[in-house]
Design an enzyme around this catalytic site. Structure first.
Site, PDB file in Angstrom:
ATOM      1  N   ASP A  36      16.440 -15.049 -29.229  1.00 52.23           N
ATOM      2  CA  ASP A  36      16.684 -13.648 -29.660  1.00 52.23           C
ATOM      3  C   ASP A  36      15.593 -12.786 -29.438  1.00 52.23           C
ATOM      4  O   ASP A  36      15.780 -11.568 -30.166  1.00 52.23           O
ATOM      5  CB  ASP A  36      17.227 -13.811 -31.013  1.00 52.23           C
ATOM      6  CG  ASP A  36      16.163 -14.496 -32.132  1.00 52.23           C
ATOM      7  OD1 ASP A  36      15.204 -14.843 -31.476  1.00 52.23           O
ATOM      8  OD2 ASP A  36      16.268 -14.404 -33.299  1.00 52.23           O
ATOM      9  N   HIS A 239      -2.102  -6.972  -5.295  1.00 51.79           N
ATOM     10  CA  HIS A 239      -1.388  -6.787  -6.730  1.00 51.79           C
ATOM     11  C   HIS A 239      -1.753  -7.937  -7.537  1.00 51.79           C
ATOM     12  O   HIS A 239      -1.005  -8.439  -8.219  1.00 51.79           O
ATOM     13  CB  HIS A 239      -0.021  -7.170  -6.325  1.00 51.79           C
ATOM     14  CG  HIS A 239       0.750  -5.847  -5.523  1.00 51.79           C
ATOM     15  ND1 HIS A 239       2.037  -5.850  -5.282  1.00 51.79           N
ATOM     16  CD2 HIS A 239       0.320  -4.628  -5.638  1.00 51.79           C
ATOM     17  CE1 HIS A 239       2.280  -4.570  -4.699  1.00 51.79           C
ATOM     18  NE2 HIS A 239       1.395  -3.753  -4.894  1.00 51.79           N
ATOM     19  N   ASP A 256      -6.715  -0.723 -11.038  1.00 52.23           N
ATOM     20  CA  ASP A 256      -5.430   0.226 -10.586  1.00 52.23           C
ATOM     21  C   ASP A 256      -4.432   0.363 -11.808  1.00 52.23           C
ATOM     22  O   ASP A 256      -3.740  -0.759 -12.053  1.00 52.23           O
ATOM     23  CB  ASP A 256      -4.724  -0.207  -9.319  1.00 52.23           C
ATOM     24  CG  ASP A 256      -3.581   0.518  -8.876  1.00 52.23           C
ATOM     25  OD1 ASP A 256      -3.157   1.256  -9.621  1.00 52.23           O
ATOM     26  OD2 ASP A 256      -2.909   0.276  -7.746  1.00 52.23           O
ATOM     27  N   ASP A 267      -0.637   6.935 -11.515  1.00 49.73           N
ATOM     28  CA  ASP A 267      -1.010   5.590 -10.805  1.00 49.73           C
ATOM     29  C   ASP A 267      -2.285   5.780 -10.087  1.00 49.73           C
ATOM     30  O   ASP A 267      -2.461   6.470  -9.156  1.00 49.73           O
ATOM     31  CB  ASP A 267       0.173   5.539  -9.796  1.00 49.73           C
ATOM     32  CG  ASP A 267       0.001   4.161  -8.912  1.00 49.73           C
ATOM     33  OD1 ASP A 267      -1.037   3.603  -9.127  1.00 49.73           O
ATOM     34  OD2 ASP A 267       0.507   4.110  -7.778  1.00 49.73           O
ATOM     35  N   HIS A 346      -2.187  -1.501   3.962  1.00 50.51           N
ATOM     36  CA  HIS A 346      -0.921  -0.839   3.099  1.00 50.51           C
ATOM     37  C   HIS A 346      -0.948   0.792   3.459  1.00 50.51           C
ATOM     38  O   HIS A 346      -1.829   1.189   4.216  1.00 50.51           O
ATOM     39  CB  HIS A 346      -0.974  -0.726   1.733  1.00 50.51           C
ATOM     40  CG  HIS A 346      -2.417  -0.501   1.013  1.00 50.51           C
ATOM     41  ND1 HIS A 346      -2.561   0.754   0.652  1.00 50.51           N
ATOM     42  CD2 HIS A 346      -3.418  -1.204   0.558  1.00 50.51           C
ATOM     43  CE1 HIS A 346      -3.909   0.945   0.249  1.00 50.51           C
ATOM     44  NE2 HIS A 346      -4.255  -0.109   0.189  1.00 50.51           N
ATOM     45  N   HIS A 350       2.846   6.758  -1.689  1.00 49.48           N
ATOM     46  CA  HIS A 350       4.209   7.003  -1.887  1.00 49.48           C
ATOM     47  C   HIS A 350       4.638   7.939  -2.852  1.00 49.48           C
ATOM     48  O   HIS A 350       3.786   8.756  -3.637  1.00 49.48           O
ATOM     49  CB  HIS A 350       4.406   5.480  -2.657  1.00 49.48           C
ATOM     50  CG  HIS A 350       3.734   5.038  -3.699  1.00 49.48           C
ATOM     51  ND1 HIS A 350       3.785   5.516  -5.167  1.00 49.48           N
ATOM     52  CD2 HIS A 350       2.403   4.292  -3.797  1.00 49.48           C
ATOM     53  CE1 HIS A 350       2.855   5.193  -5.843  1.00 49.48           C
ATOM     54  NE2 HIS A 350       2.059   4.578  -5.146  1.00 49.48           N
ATOM     55  N   HIS A 357       6.706   3.665  -7.615  1.00 51.64           N
ATOM     56  CA  HIS A 357       7.099   3.954  -6.508  1.00 51.64           C
ATOM     57  C   HIS A 357       8.406   4.590  -6.544  1.00 51.64           C
ATOM     58  O   HIS A 357       9.490   3.855  -6.652  1.00 51.64           O
ATOM     59  CB  HIS A 357       7.011   2.513  -5.821  1.00 51.64           C
ATOM     60  CG  HIS A 357       5.982   1.766  -5.491  1.00 51.64           C
ATOM     61  ND1 HIS A 357       5.905   0.426  -4.993  1.00 51.64           N
ATOM     62  CD2 HIS A 357       4.616   2.288  -5.642  1.00 51.64           C
ATOM     63  CE1 HIS A 357       4.461   0.285  -5.073  1.00 51.64           C
ATOM     64  NE2 HIS A 357       3.591   1.270  -5.511  1.00 51.64           N
ATOM     65  N   GLU A 380      -4.044   7.026  -1.541  1.00 49.88           N
ATOM     66  CA  GLU A 380      -4.796   5.776  -2.109  1.00 49.88           C
ATOM     67  C   GLU A 380      -5.096   5.052  -0.633  1.00 49.88           C
ATOM     68  O   GLU A 380      -4.756   3.521  -0.845  1.00 49.88           O
ATOM     69  CB  GLU A 380      -3.897   4.998  -2.924  1.00 49.88           C
ATOM     70  CG  GLU A 380      -2.211   4.683  -2.456  1.00 49.88           C
ATOM     71  CD  GLU A 380      -1.560   3.987  -3.333  1.00 49.88           C
ATOM     72  OE1 GLU A 380      -2.028   2.842  -3.827  1.00 49.88           O
ATOM     73  OE2 GLU A 380      -0.494   4.079  -3.831  1.00 49.88           O
ATOM     74  N   TYR A 384     -10.343  -3.855   2.348  1.00 49.74           N
ATOM     75  CA  TYR A 384     -10.505  -5.059   1.728  1.00 49.74           C
ATOM     76  C   TYR A 384     -11.174  -5.925   2.494  1.00 49.74           C
ATOM     77  O   TYR A 384     -10.441  -6.484   3.599  1.00 49.74           O
ATOM     78  CB  TYR A 384      -9.065  -5.534   1.138  1.00 49.74           C
ATOM     79  CG  TYR A 384      -8.188  -4.236   0.413  1.00 49.74           C
ATOM     80  CD1 TYR A 384      -8.175  -4.070  -0.883  1.00 49.74           C
ATOM     81  CD2 TYR A 384      -7.495  -3.219   1.096  1.00 49.74           C
ATOM     82  CE1 TYR A 384      -7.648  -3.129  -1.556  1.00 49.74           C
ATOM     83  CE2 TYR A 384      -6.817  -2.377   0.682  1.00 49.74           C
ATOM     84  CZ  TYR A 384      -7.020  -2.290  -0.677  1.00 49.74           C
ATOM     85  OH  TYR A 384      -6.386  -1.137  -1.288  1.00 49.74           O
ATOM     86  N   ARG A 402     -10.183   0.520  -3.225  1.00 54.69           N
ATOM     87  CA  ARG A 402      -9.375   1.451  -3.254  1.00 54.69           C
ATOM     88  C   ARG A 402      -9.760   2.665  -4.040  1.00 54.69           C
ATOM     89  O   ARG A 402      -9.971   2.484  -5.190  1.00 54.69           O
ATOM     90  CB  ARG A 402      -7.804   0.684  -3.453  1.00 54.69           C
ATOM     91  CG  ARG A 402      -6.917   1.715  -3.430  1.00 54.69           C
ATOM     92  CD  ARG A 402      -5.727   0.978  -3.623  1.00 54.69           C
ATOM     93  NE  ARG A 402      -4.947   0.368  -4.670  1.00 54.69           N
ATOM     94  CZ  ARG A 402      -4.989  -0.818  -4.719  1.00 54.69           C
ATOM     95  NH1 ARG A 402      -5.217  -1.668  -3.735  1.00 54.69           N
ATOM     96  NH2 ARG A 402      -4.746  -1.470  -6.073  1.00 54.69           N
ATOM     97  N   GLU A 404      -7.373   5.901  -5.656  1.00 56.72           N
ATOM     98  CA  GLU A 404      -6.004   6.586  -5.590  1.00 56.72           C
ATOM     99  C   GLU A 404      -5.876   7.633  -6.641  1.00 56.72           C
ATOM    100  O   GLU A 404      -6.540   7.410  -7.775  1.00 56.72           O
ATOM    101  CB  GLU A 404      -5.113   5.223  -6.129  1.00 56.72           C
ATOM    102  CG  GLU A 404      -3.705   5.801  -6.428  1.00 56.72           C
ATOM    103  CD  GLU A 404      -2.599   4.671  -6.817  1.00 56.72           C
ATOM    104  OE1 GLU A 404      -3.113   3.534  -7.100  1.00 56.72           O
ATOM    105  OE2 GLU A 404      -1.454   4.833  -6.289  1.00 56.72           O
TER     106      GLU A 404
HETATM  107  N1  GLY Z   1      -0.110   0.510  -8.440  1.00 58.12           N
HETATM  108  C1  GLY Z   1       0.754   0.201  -7.411  1.00 58.12           C
HETATM  109  C2  GLY Z   1       0.328   1.288  -6.199  1.00 58.12           C
HETATM  110  O1  GLY Z   1      -0.910   1.736  -6.310  1.00 58.12           O
HETATM  111  O2  GLY Z   1       1.266   1.592  -5.594  1.00 58.12           O
HETATM  112 MN    MN Z   2      -0.054   3.836  -5.765  1.00 64.27          MN
HETATM  113 MN    MN Z   3      -1.771   2.082  -7.755  1.00 62.73          MN
END
Ligand code: GLY
Ligand code: MN
Ligand code: MN
Length: 436
Positions: A36, A239, A256, A267, A346, A350, A357, A380, A384, A402, A404
């Protein structure tokens, strides 16, 4: 967000749907964790965007032009005994009084009522695939109508992707949404600064995660996604969310983390030396990423297209990696061959909004979308270098960086919503460990 704003959004969507259409949107289901106990409830963003209604077991229906009731909300009935355990419910009366519904019914009556509402509409606007159980229910209503062999009227001839319309609306943020996002960024900035002050060798990553969560919670926020607090080799895992390593002298630390304020996300990423002093190699990599981020942010303006910030970051990163001997060759050929992807795998950003996202197309047809005032995006870039990287001298191993920030596109350029978090080398060195 005000009741007026939700009403404005519904009106805007109804204008696009037209008088022969019906839109159907389910709330997010509650998810059982075990027995529950449930996972924390997070409303479906599309549903929340149009209703402001934060309960599960609800369905919003929009029928433009329907006399007296264009907006109908199905929701849970009041139930004093359940409310003793789980807290208050609006109930159909509350849905009308407090959420602007023209009409409201118990969710348990939906199978009887909804097919009749669909019956005279030509087009059903619905997002297929987001809630599989509800998809089956919608198809069941539609099949029921078809099998009854409608003789005296219309049955819907067309299913139209509702998300296509709605996600374009969500991409352009209103004044109220921008205020919420500014606040979300401000709280994230404050959390990052507190974390920096508490950072030192010998403590666990989760101790720093607790600094973030404390700052989010004391401002009435939850994390917008699982915070990443990755030290040493973990700074190179994009991640990483375990956050359970002991941090050592000489490590890099990548954080992050962003929060959700009234349904809107921030973010933010910062990277720092755990001991408060960048080593020569850490500094070299950090400076390239910082330069790349600044170059990318310069390309965030209304006359630019979506990929211009990314192109700018790729150029600076490739050039920097060549200078350090981490890539070998001519910069233009390396960019063409995407050699930088070994270290920067990456994209540079975004859309950001209710979802971290966020929704919205990045291309229009074959072309990159042009940036317009009111859109919010992240910038961002990163580099790495995981331990064991082939062809890379050992001194670079375990450096992940990174940076961001959250950027609002304005009439004349852009506004960095997360500008309160320092990112220059000297500023970070001055902050890290300052609270110890
Ligand atoms: N925190 C996920 C990204 O930076 O896209
Ligand atoms: Mn991001
Ligand atoms: Mn991020």
């Amino acid at each position: 967000m005000t009741a007026k704003e939700f009403a404005r959004r519904r009106r805007q969507l109804m204008r696009m749907i037209g008088n022969d259409g019906i839109a159907i949107l389910p709330a997010a289901p509650e998810k059982i964790r075990n027995r529950d106990t449930t996972y924390p409830f997070r409303q479906d963003s599309d549903f929340l965007y149009l209703t402001g209604f934060d309960e599960p077991d609800a369905v919003a229906v929009l029928i433009p032009g329907r006399a007296h009731s264009e907006y109908i909300l199905f929701c849970r009935e009041r139930n004093p005994s359940r409310e003793t355990w789980d807290g208050p419910r609006a109930g159909p009366d509350g849905a009308q009084a407090d959420y602007g519904a023209d009409d409201a019914f118990p969710i348990t009556d939906i199978d009887e009522i909804l097919p009749g509402l669909m019956e005279r509409c030509e087009r059903v606007y619905y997002t297929m695939g987001a809630h599989p159980d509800f998809d089956k229910q919608v198809m069941g209503w539609f099949d029921g109508l078809r099998n009854r062999g409608q003789s005296d009227g219309l049955i819907p001839q067309e299913f139209v992707a509702l998300d296509h319309l709605l996600h374009d609306m969500r991409l352009y943020k209103s004044r109220g949404e921008i205020a919420a996002m500014r606040k979300a960024a401000r709280i994230a900035a404050s959390a990052h600064k507190k974390l920096m002050a508490a950072c030192r060798p010998g403590i666990m990553e989760y101790v720093l995660e607790a600094e973030l969560l404390h700052e989010f919670k004391r401002n009435g926020c939850n994390p917008a996604y699982q915070p990443i607090v990755g030290s040493g080799p973990n700074s190179c895992i994009l991640h990483y969310v375990l956050n359970n390593r002991g941090m050592e002298d000489g490590d890099m630390l990548l954080v992050d983390a962003g929060c959700e304020y009234r349904g809107y996300a921030s973010d933010v990423t910062r990277t720092m030396p755990v001991n408060g002093r960048f080593s020569k190699e850490q500094k070299a990599i950090y400076q390239i990423v910082l330069d790349a981020q600044k170059a990318a942010i310069e390309k965030v303006a209304p006359d630019r297209h979506w990929n211009e910030p990314h192109d700018a970051a790729v150029k600076i990163i490739t050039r920097g990696l060549v200078k350090l001997g981490l890539l070998k060759g001519r910069v233009p050929s390396l960019i063409k061959a995407e050699a930088y992807k070994k270290f920067f795998m990456h994209r540079t950003g975004h859309w950001l909004g209710m979802d971290v996202h966020d929704v919205g197309d990045y291309r229009v047809g074959e072309e990159w979308r042009h940036l317009e005032p009111g859109m919010v995006m992240t910038v961002e870039p990163g580099i790495y270098i995981p331990p064991g990287s082939k062809g890379v001298a050992r001194k670079w191993w375990g450096i992940g960086v990174r940076i961001e920030d959250d950027i609002l596109i304005t009439k004349d350029g852009c506004e960095v919503l997360s500008h309160d978090v320092p990112r220059e080398i000297e500023e970070i060195e001055a902050l890290v460990g300052g609270g110890n």
